[in-house]
Design a protein around this motif. Structure first.
Motif, PDB file in Angstrom:
ATOM      1  N   VAL A  13       0.849  -1.189   0.000  1.00  0.00           N
ATOM      2  CA  VAL A  13       0.000   0.000   0.000  1.00  0.00           C
ATOM      3  C   VAL A  13       0.888   1.243   0.000  1.00  0.00           C
ATOM      4  O   VAL A  13       1.907   1.288   0.699  1.00  0.00           O
ATOM      5  N   PHE A  14       0.488   2.261  -0.776  1.00  0.00           N
ATOM      6  CA  PHE A  14       1.296   3.481  -0.822  1.00  0.00           C
ATOM      7  C   PHE A  14       0.392   4.716  -0.809  1.00  0.00           C
ATOM      8  O   PHE A  14      -0.804   4.647  -1.094  1.00  0.00           O
ATOM      9  N   GLY A  15       1.012   5.862  -0.464  1.00  0.00           N
ATOM     10  CA  GLY A  15       0.313   7.138  -0.501  1.00  0.00           C
ATOM     11  C   GLY A  15       0.136   7.766   0.869  1.00  0.00           C
ATOM     12  O   GLY A  15       0.479   7.184   1.899  1.00  0.00           O
ATOM     13  N   GLN A  16      -0.397   8.989   0.869  1.00  0.00           N
ATOM     14  CA  GLN A  16      -0.684   9.748   2.082  1.00  0.00           C
ATOM     15  C   GLN A  16      -2.088  10.332   1.968  1.00  0.00           C
ATOM     16  O   GLN A  16      -2.584  10.567   0.861  1.00  0.00           O
ATOM     17  N   SER A  17      -2.695  10.599   3.103  1.00  0.00           N
ATOM     18  CA  SER A  17      -4.078  11.049   3.134  1.00  0.00           C
ATOM     19  C   SER A  17      -4.317  12.289   2.288  1.00  0.00           C
ATOM     20  O   SER A  17      -5.349  12.414   1.631  1.00  0.00           O
ATOM     21  N   ALA A  82      -3.261  -0.282  -8.718  1.00  0.00           N
ATOM     22  CA  ALA A  82      -4.456   0.560  -8.747  1.00  0.00           C
ATOM     23  C   ALA A  82      -4.192   1.821  -7.946  1.00  0.00           C
ATOM     24  O   ALA A  82      -3.600   1.761  -6.858  1.00  0.00           O
ATOM     25  N   VAL A  83      -4.618   2.957  -8.474  1.00  0.00           N
ATOM     26  CA  VAL A  83      -4.488   4.226  -7.766  1.00  0.00           C
ATOM     27  C   VAL A  83      -5.872   4.835  -7.573  1.00  0.00           C
ATOM     28  O   VAL A  83      -6.779   4.658  -8.397  1.00  0.00           O
ATOM     29  N   ILE A  84      -6.034   5.546  -6.450  1.00  0.00           N
ATOM     30  CA  ILE A  84      -7.271   6.250  -6.135  1.00  0.00           C
ATOM     31  C   ILE A  84      -6.912   7.708  -5.866  1.00  0.00           C
ATOM     32  O   ILE A  84      -6.195   8.005  -4.899  1.00  0.00           O
ATOM     33  N   GLY A 124      -1.574  11.473   7.247  1.00  0.00           N
ATOM     34  CA  GLY A 124      -0.494  11.024   6.381  1.00  0.00           C
ATOM     35  C   GLY A 124      -0.636   9.567   5.985  1.00  0.00           C
ATOM     36  O   GLY A 124      -1.703   9.094   5.612  1.00  0.00           O
ATOM     37  N   HIS A 125       0.458   8.826   6.073  1.00  0.00           N
ATOM     38  CA  HIS A 125       0.456   7.408   5.713  1.00  0.00           C
ATOM     39  C   HIS A 125      -0.173   6.547   6.809  1.00  0.00           C
ATOM     40  O   HIS A 125      -0.424   5.352   6.604  1.00  0.00           O
TER      41      HIS A 125
END
Length: 363
Positions: A13-17, A82-84, A124-125
């Motif tokens: 899982v990747f990304g930040q809020s 997949a990206v959101i 964040g993450h």
């Protein structure tokens, strides 16, 4: 890496809020599996924010864009990505938190670990926002498992100290579908009404409440898992504790087993229609880390949302002095009801990983 789990089915899982997007990479999916994207979206919508007064007012469509791994609606063997997109951030609500860590949140520990460089806007993450891509991975795993007669479902077992009815001895796929279609995922709708009232009361008091999610998996074969440190409980616990705000986990009777005698906790074996099964399921479908063939039953406890509207004591990191903090922004007064599909997702992903491992990466 800490944001990954799985051995054959590898989920990252990747990304930040409040970053541009969040996402997931799933490697090891069996090829040729048709993915019902409409059904997957319905699953994602169950945890989507902005769906009512009991959740945050943040509005996100949570429609994933698949960059790889799907061809003509089927898995193609390549890693699925997949990206959101994040569309409704209000980062200005979090400016004060760069210097004043929220009590009960990871602001302070992230500041210590990364020397003040962590992006903690919206958590964040560490944010519950990262459970959306988890649901992409788990929603796909659920579809693959269902084709093999294995079904995973969950309900809100408790919120604000108010309890729902427990799952029956043998939950069914039909019961799971019925729960998934309900706006509030409980078995006893009268208990659900009391839960909703308690959550709203906490919200009106600028406070929050916790809850418990009960999850079950049916159709699992006996003999899945290994003893000691590679047991089914171990593998599930490692991943489930990655869901933000999970603070407790139990299988079968769990902590209540400590209050029972052996005669009351043991599950007697019987032969029914040529199959060995148990008369009861205090073990939650697992003995010695290995599945028994009975329904797998677990419960995950979620703490109250740390971000509340009441003034709280904290510190100023820059001045090293005591301070007061009033948190602004949009936050769930209870996250447990939105966590129901997340627990399903992580459980399904781990079980698919175990099944693939037992079958050397294939079915």
């Amino acid at each position: 890496m800490s944001s990954e789990f799985g051995k054959i089915l590898h989920v990252s899982v990747f990304g930040q809020s409040h970053g541009r997007a969040i996402g997931v990479v799933v490697d090891g999916l069996p090829a040729g599996e048709e993915i019902d994207l409409a059904a997957l979206q319905r699953f994602l919508d169950r945890r989507r924010p902005g769906s009512g007064p009991l959740s945050t007012a943040r509005k996100e469509t949570d429609i994933p864009e698949f960059l790889s791994g799907l061809e003509d609606g089927k898995t193609c063997g390549a890693p699925l990505c997949a990206v959101i997109p994040n569309a409704d951030q209000r980062s200005r609500d979090y400016g004060e938190l760069a210097d004043k860590p929220r009590p009960g949140h990871a602001d302070f520990t992230a500041w210590v670990k990364w020397g003040g460089h962590a992006d903690m806007r919206g958590g964040g993450h560490f944010s519950g926002r990262l459970t959306a891509p988890l649901c992409v991975a788990g929603g796909i795993a659920k579809q693959i498992l269902a084709r093999r007669g294995i079904f995973v479902g969950a309900h809100l077992a408790a919120a604000a100290g108010i309890t729902d009815a427990p799952f029956p001895l043998y939950p069914t796929a039909a019961l799971f579908e019925e729960l998934a279609a309900r706006p509030f995922p409980v078995l006893d709708e009268a208990a659900g009404e009391r839960m909703r009232a308690a959550v709203l009361a906490a919200k009106n008091d600028l406070d929050s409440v916790g809850g418990v999610v009960e999850c079950a998996a049916v159709g699992l074969p006996p003999g899945l898992g290994d003893p000691m440190f590679e047991g089914v409980e171990n593998r599930l616990a490692s991943a489930l504790f990655g869901i933000p705000a999970v603070k407790g986990l139990e299988f079968g009777e769990g902590f209540r087993a400590a209050e029972l005698r052996g005669s009351g906790n043991n599950d007697a074996f019987v032969v029914e229609q040529g199959r060995i099964q148990a008369e009861t399921n205090h073990a939650g479908g697992i003995l010695g880390g290995i599945t028994t063939g009975m329904p797998l039953v677990l419960r995950a406890a979620f703490k109250p949302t740390p971000s509340i509207g009441r003034a709280q004591r904290t510190v100023s990191l820059s001045r090293l002095e005591n301070a007061e903090l009033t948190i602004h922004g949009r936050h769930d007064p209870c996250i447990a009801h939105r966590a129901v599909p997340v627990v399903e997702a992580v459980t399904a992903a781990v079980l698919l990983d175990l099944l693939l491992e037992g079958n050397h990466g294939t079915f």
